[in-house]
Design a protein around this motif. Structure first.
Motif, PDB file in Angstrom:
ATOM      1  N   SER A 137       8.312   3.515   4.564  1.00  0.00           N
ATOM      2  CA  SER A 137       8.830   2.145   4.516  1.00  0.00           C
ATOM      3  C   SER A 137       7.712   1.174   4.814  1.00  0.00           C
ATOM      4  O   SER A 137       6.708   1.532   5.420  1.00  0.00           O
ATOM      5  N   CYS A 165       4.617  -1.649   3.647  1.00  0.00           N
ATOM      6  CA  CYS A 165       3.455  -1.527   2.762  1.00  0.00           C
ATOM      7  C   CYS A 165       2.228  -1.222   3.620  1.00  0.00           C
ATOM      8  O   CYS A 165       1.897  -2.010   4.513  1.00  0.00           O
ATOM      9  N   ASN A 195       1.059   4.128   0.463  1.00  0.00           N
ATOM     10  CA  ASN A 195       2.444   4.432   0.070  1.00  0.00           C
ATOM     11  C   ASN A 195       2.835   3.683  -1.210  1.00  0.00           C
ATOM     12  O   ASN A 195       2.075   2.851  -1.729  1.00  0.00           O
ATOM     13  N   CYS A 226       5.014   1.360  -1.808  1.00  0.00           N
ATOM     14  CA  CYS A 226       5.148  -0.100  -1.695  1.00  0.00           C
ATOM     15  C   CYS A 226       3.805  -0.790  -1.914  1.00  0.00           C
ATOM     16  O   CYS A 226       3.712  -1.790  -2.614  1.00  0.00           O
ATOM     17  N   GLU A 270       2.807  -0.651  -5.579  1.00  0.00           N
ATOM     18  CA  GLU A 270       3.551  -1.633  -6.382  1.00  0.00           C
ATOM     19  C   GLU A 270       3.022  -3.044  -6.160  1.00  0.00           C
ATOM     20  O   GLU A 270       2.887  -3.814  -7.104  1.00  0.00           O
ATOM     21  N   LYS A 271       2.713  -3.395  -4.901  1.00  0.00           N
ATOM     22  CA  LYS A 271       2.241  -4.754  -4.607  1.00  0.00           C
ATOM     23  C   LYS A 271       0.878  -5.018  -5.242  1.00  0.00           C
ATOM     24  O   LYS A 271       0.621  -6.094  -5.775  1.00  0.00           O
ATOM     25  N   GLU A 315       1.850  -7.451   4.768  1.00  0.00           N
ATOM     26  CA  GLU A 315       3.154  -8.090   4.947  1.00  0.00           C
ATOM     27  C   GLU A 315       3.224  -9.370   4.129  1.00  0.00           C
ATOM     28  O   GLU A 315       2.212  -9.971   3.789  1.00  0.00           O
TER      29      GLU A 315
END
Length: 894
Positions: free
Chosen positions: A21, A23, A41, A43, A46-47, A120
């Motif tokens: 969970s 990023c 990870n 996340c 993807e970012k 974040e």
């Protein structure tokens, strides 16, 4: 296991949960001076937009490669030195776009020689959701002028979706008439944050190429003293010019939210903003405690500490003051007099000691509709809010909900960083609650629109009045044309408001028909005139045919039939570019009634067979795109179908795409019995009576009295006796600077002239009353002179109408011994009393019927007072008058 081992074990479990969970990237600091990426990870992938293999093995500075070497080193040093604390930094994604994120580093307990590099969202991203509920258009730009977010209101006004805008330069999309990058310079004139915000005006262009004037406020988005972009809030300048400074204040409050000002400071600023707009009142914000049972003072900068400390921890309930009751019922509570209202029985002494006379309280909601607290205003005099004041209070409560929810969201993100799965579960439950709240809000919205439609009529009548008066002055050709457009648009808006009210009444099954005898020739003449007028405007051919031997007099609702036919004619002409529109009237006779059938045929664009079932759905348009050929609201035909059913008829359609349409409207009408027709030469039998005279719509006035022509002529005579010098009295009162007296006389004249169909006097009286009430800076002598001229014209028309009938006075004289229909009177009184208890503006129609029924009774004067109170929406005094009528007639309510 030692305490240290337990702590370490628990921390490892938290970090293991973080591996699925949030990023993050896992770094190896032992590979050299710059840590190397060894894992990340989904996340983070993807970012940043990379594949896993493209980043593993790269130094972390690879994400800062757009910076110079020295800048990369300084940034990495700051991130490592601020271990555990977030720091804003720009990262380059695979597609070379730059994103701003908060980053922080912490050691891993799983492998102590590893570092966890967290990514974040920035505050600007967190604000996107809260800004999406804003009524103004809002969009954000990065430092290159590219759109990074946009709210639904802005999408609607610009006629573009977020997908079309985000990532693209707004200068080219808005098509502003500014050379090169002047638009960006306008938005970024405060790039160095030397001043906080600016307010300017310009034109924005929609997707269809049309433009509109806007007033916008741009505020810098500041992160740790650095300007990272700009937030632009805008609205159409024509909406509410009187709200000029409110836009700046609201934008300033949003800026305080964006840069992370303390919540108490923002709430104090919000209270002071509202008090500046409504200077005679003090403002407060109360929030529910954790168990949702008590209210806590969150902000009340202008109220005394002694007062607020006494109210601290006040409970909520069905009858606990204004705020406690508003929070309990989740609805606005307006107390116009604290001293006498039962809700304040336990607090009125306290309020009296601190000079508080009234209290208006509005619930503060979250985005899902949950009550967070209340926003209250305490006027320094007994009063209830005007429409504008209530709108400001509701707007402040809405903004307060956004602010509070943003702070709650931020708190939750920090508190549950290690428990993301639980937070997702919580959000899922909130979405379910939001769906249920949205369904309930749909019903509340319908009620709100219906109630506010009544409030819109007063300023709209003033617009029509001012326009009519201006058209009577010397104007050039362009000015005259423009004002004619204003008049047509205003009347169209008034018709739309009436349609909304009728639709709401029909939906709530509260609309009743006013069945009375009418002459069919008058109906057919009106249809032919309306058809000719609209057809000639578009150079269309038109024809009207009626079946022979249709009865001369029928019983039905004359105005509702006109309303349906007017809509059908309007639609036929609107959607026909060439050719003709034809109307045919037929009848089907039964024992004591007939079906009157109207066929409206056009050679227009037609309707596809598969679209016909949707045609009568409310708020539905077959072509709902922004480029559709014709405008509309989607309720006209739906309203007509409901009215037709109410009149025991129907509306059907036959049509083919591009081949024209035929709408068939039928209604059942009663055939009057022979004995109900005039058998002696009364006024109703005088054939020379016209439908309209200069300044006097006779047909409209008779219709308002249920078709009773004798009573109408009696009221005309009463009008001459009571209001003959009203316009001169208004002028005299204004000359003596007694504006309150002038306003009262204008209000009375407005009501009495409206009742008899004196449209010119009515419009001008509305205009003067509105100008006096709102202290408009207008030429009052000119307005009163126009009113005097209109009343003189009206007096001449009434005299010309009554003079030939003076010789028949013995026939026309009111029947003082008329037997009252007590059953009807009691039914009307019970209906009026129920509507007054609900504070419903729909009470005016039954009051008009009661006025006609009691015109010659001993309750006449009291009924006149009742009418006066309902016209002013003073429901308390109106209820007292209703009770008096019960007593005078020795009747008892249910």
């Amino acid at each position: 296991m030692t305490q240290h081992e337990k702590v370490k074990n628990n921390t490892e479990k938290h970090q293991q949960s973080n591996l699925t969970s949030g990023c993050f990237l896992l770094l190896d600091p032992s590979a050299g001076e710059i840590p190397v990426i060894i894992d990340l990870n989904a996340c983070a992938l993807e970012k940043l937009g990379y594949a896993r293999d493209e980043l593993i093995g790269q130094p972390i500075s690879f994400l800062y490669r757009h910076l110079a070497d020295q800048q990369q080193a300084e940034l990495l040093h700051q991130i490592i030195a601020n271990q555990g604390n977030s720091l804003s930094a720009e990262h380059r994604c695979k597609d070379n776009s730059i994103i701003n994120v908060d980053v922080y580093i912490q050691h891993s307990f799983i492998a102590e020689e590893r570092l966890i590099y967290h990514l974040e969202h920035q505050p600007t991203e967190r604000l996107q959701q809260t800004l999406s509920d804003n009524h103004e258009g809002v969009f954000g730009l990065d430092l290159q002028g590219n759109c990074i977010f946009i709210n639904p209101a802005a999408e609607k006004m610009l006629q573009r979706s977020a997908e079309e805008l985000i990532g693209h330069p707004m200068h080219h999309i808005l098509h502003a008439k500014l050379a090169n990058n002047d638009l960006e310079r306008a938005f970024f004139s405060h790039r160095d944050s030397s001043h906080k915000y600016q307010r300017q005006e310009m034109h924005f262009y929609r997707k269809d190429g049309s433009h509109f004037a806007v007033s916008y406020v741009s505020s810098p988005a500041i992160v740790q003293t650095q300007v990272t972009g700009v937030v632009v809030s805008f609205r159409e300048t024509r909406e509410q010019k009187e709200m000029g400074n409110l836009l700046i204040d609201q934008s300033h409050i949003l800026e305080m939210l964006a840069i992370g000002k303390p919540l108490p400071d923002i709430l104090d600023a919000l209270n002071l903003m509202l008090e500046a707009q409504i200077p005679f009142a003090k403002s407060s914000i109360l929030l529910l405690n954790s168990d949702k049972q008590k209210l806590l003072i969150a902000s009340a900068p202008s109220l005394s500490t002694a007062y607020t400390s006494t109210l601290e921890n006040t409970g909520i309930g069905p009858d606990i003051g204004s705020c406690g009751t508003a929070a309990y019922w989740n609805q606005t509570v307006i107390i116009k007099c604290i001293e006498t209202d039962p809700l304040w029985v336990d607090f009125k002494t306290l309020a009296r000691e601190h000079g508080l006379k009234a209290c208006w309280s509005v619930p503060i909601h979250s985005a899902t509709g949950t009550v967070l607290g209340t926003f209250a205003l305490y006027p320094d005099h007994i009063s209830q809010p005007e429409k504008y004041e209530l709108m400001l209070l509701e707007r402040a409560a809405h903004l307060c909900g956004i602010i509070i929810e943003d702070y709650q969201l931020t708190s939750e993100l920090h508190s549950y960083r290690q428990h993301l799965e639980a937070l997702v579960h919580q959000r899922t439950l909130e979405l379910i609650a939001a769906k249920e709240a949205a369904e309930a809000a749909s019903v509340a919205k319908s009620r709100f629109i219906a109630n506010m439609s009544h409030e819109l009529k007063t300023p709209l009548n003033a617009i029509l009045g001012f326009t009519e008066i201006t058209l009577e002055t010397e104007l050039n050709e362009d000015q005259n044309t423009f004002l004619q457009h204003v008049s047509v648009a205003s009347r169209s808006l008034l018709s739309l408001i009436n349609n909304i009210l009728d639709f709401d009444a029909l939906t709530a099954q509260k609309l009743t028909l006013n069945s009375a005898p009418f002459e069919t020739n008058q109906l057919f003449s009106w249809i032919q005139e309306e058809l000719a007028r609209q057809s000639q405007e578009k150079d269309l051919q038109h024809s009207f045919h009626q079946q022979e031997q249709i009865p001369a007099i029928l019983n039905g609702d004359f105005e509702r039939i006109k309303q349906v036919m007017g809509q059908l004619i309007d639609n036929a002409v609107k959607f026909t570019e060439s050719g003709n529109v034809a109307i045919t009237v037929l009848q089907k006779i039964a024992t004591n009634h007939l079906q009157l059938i109207f066929a409206v045929q056009d050679t227009g664009m037609g309707i596809a067979v598969e679209d016909i079932p949707q045609l009568f759905n409310p708020f539905t348009q077959l072509d709902a795109s922004s480029t559709r050929r014709q405008n509309g609201t989607g309720i006209g035909l739906s309203l007509c179908e409901k009215l037709a059913k109410l009149m025991h008829g129907s509306i059907t359609i036959e049509s083919l795409d591009d081949q024209g349409s035929t709408f068939v409207f039928s209604t059942r009408l009663d055939i009057p019995q022979a004995q109900t027709l005039p058998s002696k030469p009364t006024i109703t039998a005088v054939k020379a009576v016209p439908d309209r005279l200069p300044g006097l719509n006779i047909l409209e006035g008779i219709h308002r009295l249920g078709g009773d022509r004798d009573l109408y002529y009696q009221i005309l005579q009463m009008f001459l006796e009571d209001e003959r010098s009203a316009a001169l009295e208004i002028a005299q009162a204004i000359g003596q600077n007694n504006l309150k007296k002038a306003q009262d006389i204008a209000h009375k004249l407005r009501g009495s002239s409206g009742n008899i169909g004196a449209d010119k006097v009515y419009n001008k009286a509305c205009t003067i009353e509105y100008a006096l009430k709102h202290h408009e800076q207008v030429n009052l002598p000119l307005l009163t002179q126009k009113l005097i001229e209109a009343q003189q014209q009206l007096t001449d028309s009434i005299n010309s109408l009554l003079r030939p009938l003076q010789k028949k006075a013995e026939v026309v004289a009111p029947n003082k011994d008329k037997q009252l229909n007590l059953s009807l009177v009691l039914s009307l009184l019970d209906e009026i009393r129920l509507l007054l208890l609900k504070s419903s503006p729909a009470v005016d129609k039954p009051v008009q019927k009661l006025m006609a029924e009691l015109a010659t009774s001993k309750a006449k004067e009291t009924t006149t007072q009742l009418l006066k109170h309902t016209e002013r929406y003073d429901f308390d005094l109106a209820l007292e008058s209703t009770e008096s009528i019960y007593a005078l007639l020795d009747l008892k309510h249910e």
